[in-house]
Design an enzyme around this catalytic site. Structure first.
Site, short mmCIF file in Angstrom:
data_model
loop_
_atom_site.label_atom_id
_atom_site.label_comp_id
_atom_site.label_asym_id
_atom_site.label_seq_id
_atom_site.Cartn_x
_atom_site.Cartn_y
_atom_site.Cartn_z
N TYR A 121 -13.98 5.76 -13.87
CA TYR A 121 -14.01 4.58 -13.00
C TYR A 121 -14.58 3.37 -13.73
O TYR A 121 -13.96 2.30 -13.73
CB TYR A 121 -14.81 4.89 -11.73
CG TYR A 121 -14.65 3.84 -10.66
CD1 TYR A 121 -13.50 3.78 -9.87
CD2 TYR A 121 -15.65 2.89 -10.42
CE1 TYR A 121 -13.35 2.82 -8.89
CE2 TYR A 121 -15.51 1.92 -9.44
CZ TYR A 121 -14.35 1.90 -8.68
OH TYR A 121 -14.21 0.93 -7.71
N LYS A 173 -12.53 -0.28 -14.64
CA LYS A 173 -13.00 -1.59 -14.21
C LYS A 173 -13.44 -2.46 -15.40
O LYS A 173 -13.30 -3.69 -15.36
CB LYS A 173 -14.14 -1.42 -13.21
CG LYS A 173 -13.72 -0.73 -11.92
CD LYS A 173 -12.57 -1.47 -11.22
CE LYS A 173 -12.23 -0.86 -9.88
NZ LYS A 173 -11.18 -1.61 -9.16
N ASP A 184 0.86 -1.19 0.00
CA ASP A 184 0.00 0.00 0.00
C ASP A 184 0.89 1.24 0.00
O ASP A 184 2.12 1.13 0.15
CB ASP A 184 -0.94 0.00 1.21
CG ASP A 184 -2.30 0.62 0.87
OD1 ASP A 184 -2.31 1.64 0.15
OD2 ASP A 184 -3.33 0.09 1.32
#
Length: 257
Positions: free
Chosen positions: A151, A155, A33
């Site tokens: 977005y 995806k 991360d």
């Protein structure tokens, strides 16, 4: 037998829930991360992905699974850089380590938004592996007041990449399963702002109806990710599985059938 698993986006949301679940069952989890994980890395940049892959290689002689939970919902180019390239480029770099496993698995976090209208130029550039062209197309979309398409574009591209890659040379023939788990609305810090705004919540509920159990908790998605990363989950690859309380079936009742 314990498995060695890389989880990106491991410090919050679905990634944190998944990391805890895997650790509880005895797996060795290597979290990635921006900060607060086992390995700090900026997956929005080519340099960050390369550094992450190199460090993972130093820490693990092989990988049994890579699960990409890292992502952003903040409108902008980062949606493409992190959500798509931060997943696919890292997974490709880790393929040699996966190929050393007896039961290697790749699971990418998609989204039901991938079924919504996307920017064709962004998706096409992503699937060509041309990050600069994809980011340029994203900037054009933003300038044209179509930032809301970024977005879904990231995806949709993830799902298409997984379908193509799953049966490509070096993946299925090396025993590496590649699947996508696509949630609908999940209760995580990334969606907290939507729930805090009654107007946005109403829009979200209309756009993503979830008749089965309503909103999902991060743990609900984590359990499905863990299933697809398991050594005993065999003969499933190239699939997009919606963890969405029935949203996709409601919105696309006859899709692909």
């Amino acid at each position: 037998m314990p498995r060695t698993v890389v989880v990106t986006g491991a410090s919050s949301g679905i990634g944190a829930a998944l990391s805890g679940l895997l650790a509880e069952r005895g797996d060795q989890v290597l979290g990635v991360d921006l900060a607060g994980s086992d390995l700090d890395a900026d997956l929005s940049t080519p340099q960050g992905r390369t550094a992450a892959a190199e460090e993972i290689g130093k820490r693990a002689g092989h990988l049994d699974a890579v699960i990409t939970c890292a992502g952003t919902a903040n409108p902008g180019e980062a949606m493409i850089a992190v959500n798509y390239f931060g997943s696919t480029v890292l997974v490709e770099a880790l393929q040699p380590l996966l190929a050393k496993s007896q039961a290697p698995r790749v699971v990418l976090v998609g989204s039901i938004s991938g079924t919504q209208p996307a920017d064709a130029a962004v998706v096409d550039a992503c699937l060509r592996g041309d990050e600069q062209a994809a980011l340029a197309a994203a900037r054009e979309a933003i300038a044209d007041n179509r930032a809301h398409q970024l977005y879904p574009s990231s995806k949709s591209a993830i799902a298409q990449w997984a379908r193509r890659t799953s049966v490509a040379e070096g993946w299925a023939d090396a025993g590496i399963a590649v699947n996508v788990v696509a949630p609908a609305v999940v209760l995580t810090p990334m969606t907290a702002g939507l729930f805090a705004d009654p107007r946005m919540k109403a829009v979200m509920d209309k756009a993503v109806p979830m008749p089965l159990h309503g909103y999902a908790a991060a743990e609900d998605v984590a359990r499905v990710l863990a299933y697809f990363a398991d050594a005993e989950t065999t003969h499933i690859t190239g699939q997009v599985v919606y963890v969405d309380g029935g949203a996709e079936a409601t919105l696309r009742p006859a899709a692909h059938y």
